[in-house]
Design a protein around this motif. Structure first.
Motif, short mmCIF file in Angstrom:
data_model
loop_
_atom_site.label_atom_id
_atom_site.label_comp_id
_atom_site.label_asym_id
_atom_site.label_seq_id
_atom_site.Cartn_x
_atom_site.Cartn_y
_atom_site.Cartn_z
N UNK A 95 0.82 -1.21 0.00
CA UNK A 95 0.00 0.00 0.00
C UNK A 95 0.85 1.26 0.00
N UNK A 96 2.02 1.18 0.65
CA UNK A 96 2.87 2.37 0.79
C UNK A 96 4.33 1.96 0.74
N UNK A 97 5.17 2.93 0.40
CA UNK A 97 6.61 2.67 0.21
C UNK A 97 7.43 3.82 0.77
N UNK A 98 8.71 3.52 1.00
CA UNK A 98 9.68 4.57 1.31
C UNK A 98 11.05 4.10 0.84
N UNK A 99 11.94 5.06 0.66
CA UNK A 99 13.30 4.76 0.21
C UNK A 99 14.30 5.25 1.26
N UNK A 100 15.26 4.40 1.58
CA UNK A 100 16.39 4.77 2.42
C UNK A 100 17.65 4.68 1.57
N UNK A 137 32.42 7.52 9.80
CA UNK A 137 31.18 8.17 9.40
C UNK A 137 30.27 7.20 8.66
N UNK A 138 29.00 7.30 8.91
CA UNK A 138 28.01 6.56 8.14
C UNK A 138 26.71 7.35 8.21
N UNK A 139 25.87 7.20 7.19
CA UNK A 139 24.66 7.99 7.10
C UNK A 139 23.51 7.16 6.55
N UNK A 140 22.33 7.43 7.07
CA UNK A 140 21.09 6.89 6.50
C UNK A 140 20.22 8.07 6.13
N UNK A 141 19.90 8.19 4.85
CA UNK A 141 18.99 9.25 4.38
C UNK A 141 17.60 8.64 4.22
N UNK A 142 16.61 9.27 4.85
CA UNK A 142 15.24 8.77 4.84
C UNK A 142 14.38 9.66 3.96
N UNK A 143 13.77 9.07 2.94
CA UNK A 143 12.92 9.83 2.04
C UNK A 143 11.52 10.03 2.59
N UNK A 144 10.70 10.67 1.79
CA UNK A 144 9.30 10.88 2.13
C UNK A 144 8.49 9.72 1.57
N UNK A 178 2.41 6.67 -1.34
CA UNK A 178 1.28 5.77 -1.14
C UNK A 178 0.90 4.99 -2.40
N UNK A 179 1.81 5.00 -3.38
CA UNK A 179 1.62 4.16 -4.56
C UNK A 179 2.96 3.96 -5.25
N UNK A 180 3.07 2.88 -5.99
CA UNK A 180 4.34 2.53 -6.62
C UNK A 180 4.77 3.57 -7.64
N UNK A 181 3.82 4.16 -8.34
CA UNK A 181 4.16 5.14 -9.37
C UNK A 181 4.75 6.41 -8.78
N UNK A 182 4.61 6.61 -7.46
CA UNK A 182 5.19 7.79 -6.80
C UNK A 182 6.53 7.50 -6.14
N UNK A 183 7.06 6.30 -6.38
CA UNK A 183 8.30 5.91 -5.71
C UNK A 183 9.48 6.78 -6.14
N UNK A 184 9.43 7.26 -7.38
CA UNK A 184 10.50 8.15 -7.85
C UNK A 184 10.62 9.39 -6.99
N UNK A 185 9.48 9.93 -6.55
CA UNK A 185 9.51 11.12 -5.69
C UNK A 185 10.12 10.78 -4.34
N UNK A 186 9.76 9.62 -3.80
CA UNK A 186 10.34 9.20 -2.53
C UNK A 186 11.86 9.06 -2.65
N UNK A 187 12.31 8.51 -3.77
CA UNK A 187 13.75 8.37 -4.01
C UNK A 187 14.43 9.73 -4.09
N UNK A 188 13.82 10.67 -4.80
CA UNK A 188 14.44 12.00 -4.94
C UNK A 188 14.53 12.72 -3.60
#
Length: 548
Positions: free
Chosen positions: A179-184, A266-273, A276-286
């Motif tokens: 239902x929802x996704x996020x990118x790290x 040093x190490x980092x984790x960047x958390x995207x926004x 709520x759909x697969x087609x919007x995953x590009x925005x989460x990645x950006x």
């Protein structure tokens, strides 16, 4: 050496067996002994021998009972029964529960040695087969890893066809339905040296990589992908009401792994926004990429896009325990180490965001002063020149510009100062990458020449190629796939398949012979891999060529 445990209740026979066999000469190590099964069982479970030699008829616990109990706990152990003629029915029962062999008493030395040699040969053959198929399993994992890396790049593109995405995911056995996704984006290390040296610095990286791979391999709501040479991307899945919790769990898992490593770096984790759909995953990645670009200017390890955006809108908000805060402007924002770090590992596409954030960190009010702005610009320029000098790069394009002209250009507005600093940072990164590219090409030429001349050696490996190129295996693996467009395993397999097709076309050699010629001692494995990579079996390929 095969660790061997001897169980025999008759002391005379037990001592005779121990003394009449030159154990080490035939590849055995006598690791323990006992007079009956009851005494033997705890000792066997503790020492975990490869071979158990036991009598059948013994007091307290007979040999059959011992065999059943040992086989249950140590299923791979080999067992040889010592049996008299009148115990033959017992021996047959023992064989039915997985006993390797039996020897009839009285035992002659030659017969015993002959049987031990057979057992040792079978053991070595099976061990070799296990190692070979483990190598095969790892090679298949390497294929899947590279294919999934390409899939991720397609996944986060805005123009991706959803039906094609689901088809490719199914082929790769990747479950991307949610239902929802996020990118790290996880970067294990951004210290300087990534582009400028090949020190043996990746033991801890290999440790981290193994732990990260193991965690995400068994995690139902996250999929790990290779992102760039030194970073990973994680696709987090969930329901709309659980995606935030799932994201936090993944971040916490990575944080725990990094806290456990001996290397303090040093190490980092960047958390995207979240989307709520697969087609919007590009925005989460950006948004994850945008958060990742802040890593040079902020304290802490976790860079959350939404927290960073909220801070920019409300800079006076009190510090949240889990948020990343700006470094002290009066000291750290003007620290040349920030610029040196970015120049060492930053990307050209990150320059615009970095330099804008760098000026914002210093503050709009002080940047309004012409004198202070000139100082900041010169600080950036001197940092760039110092970095290029350390690399041994030609800096004439930057150093040759007259200071008066620089001050005239950057003194007009803050935007002009930002533009100039961005321009020289991009130039420095281009020179850095060109310099690194020269070193990479030298490394890769050594490695590729080695592979091309030794592809037929079944023992050739990534570690050996890395050793020839004089770099660490983990670093070599990343460089090879990034610069060659395929992994070491793919390159080697393509080369071997090409040679195999040539032999299939031009000779009458059997498939099993060709397998050996191109580096595969197992003909079945060769045929499987040929069909997987070429879409047909070796015999089908030869027939097709004959009909052409």
């Amino acid at each position: 050496m095969l660790k061997t445990f001897l169980v025999e209740d008759e002391v005379v026979i037990r001592e005779m067996i121990k003394k009449m066999i030159p154990w080490e000469q035939y590849g055995f190590e006598l690791a323990g002994e006992a007079a009956d099964g009851e005494m033997a069982l705890p000792l066997i479970l503790k020492s975990k021998p490869d071979l158990l030699i036991t009598d059948i008829k013994m007091p307290f616990m007979d040999g059959l009972t011992l065999c059943r109990l040992v086989k249950k706990e140590l299923p791979d152990i080999r067992i040889v029964i010592l049996s008299g003629y009148d115990d033959f029915n017992y021996a047959k029962q023992a064989i039915s529960i997985g006993v390797e062999d039996y020897l009839l008493k009285p035992i002659t030395k030659n017969a015993f040695i002959e049987r031990l040699e057979e057992i040792h040969n079978r053991y070595e053959h099976e061990k070799t087969q296990r190692e070979y198929y483990e190598k095969f399993r790892l090679e298949m994992q390497e294929y899947e890893k590279n294919a999934s890396r390409d899939f991720f790049e397609t996944l986060v593109r805005a123009d991706s066809d959803l039906a094609e995405l689901y088809r490719r995911a199914d082929k790769l056995n990747l479950d991307i339905v949610a239902e929802a996704y996020n990118i790290l984006i996880f970067t294990p290390d951004t210290s300087e040296g990534n582009y400028n040296s090949y020190e043996e610095c990746s033991d801890w990286e290999a440790e981290v990589q193994d732990k990260i791979n193991t965690y995400f391999l068994n995690h139902p709501v996250a999929i790990l992908f290779r992102h760039q040479v030194f970073s990973y991307a994680i696709l987090v899945k969930g329901q709309k009401d659980t995606i935030e919790k799932n994201t936090e769990e993944c971040v916490k898992a990575i944080q725990d792994i990094m806290d456990q490593t001996e290397e303090r770096t040093d190490w980092f984790i960047a958390v995207g926004k979240s989307a709520d759909r697969l087609s919007m995953l590009g925005h989460s990645y950006r948004t994850a990429v945008r958060a990742n670009s802040f890593r040079y200017l902020y304290d802490g390890h976790i860079l959350d896009y939404q927290s960073l955006e909220a801070q920019k809108e409300n800079p006076s908000d009190s510090r949240r325990e889990d948020s990343v805060q700006l470094r002290n402007v009066n000291i750290n924002a003007l620290n040349p180490a920030i610029l040196q770090k970015f120049l060492s590992s930053g990307l050209a596409e990150e320059v615009d965001d970095f330099i804008r954030d760098y000026f914002n960190a210093i503050g709009q009010e002080p940047m309004g002063s012409l004198v202070f702005r000139n100082y900041v610009v010169l600080n950036v320029r001197f940092s760039v020149l110092s970095f290029l000098k350390k690399l041994g790069c030609d800096d004439s394009e930057i150093s040759g510009q007259e200071m008066e002209n620089i001050m005239d250009e950057t003194g007009k507005t803050i935007e002009a100062a930002v533009a100039y600093c961005g321009k020289i940072l991009k130039k420095a990164i281009a020179l850095r990458d060109e310099n690194a590219g020269d070193k990479n090409r030298s490394v890769l030429k050594l490695a590729v020449d080695f592979i091309d001349h030794n592809y037929m050696d079944e023992e050739i490996s990534l570690n050996k190629a890395a050793h020839v190129a004089n770099v660490s295996a983990n670093h070599f693996s990343a460089l090879f796939s990034q610069n060659m467009g395929q992994t070491f395993t793919e390159y080697l397999t393509d080369l071997r398949m090409s040679k195999a097709k040539e032999l299939l076309r031009c000779t009458a050699m059997r498939s099993s012979e060709i397998a050996g010629e191109v580096g595969y001692k197992d003909a079945h494995y060769f045929s499987y891999l040929f069909k997987k990579t070429q879409g047909m079996t070796p015999s089908e390929y030869r027939k097709m060529r004959g009909e052409a």
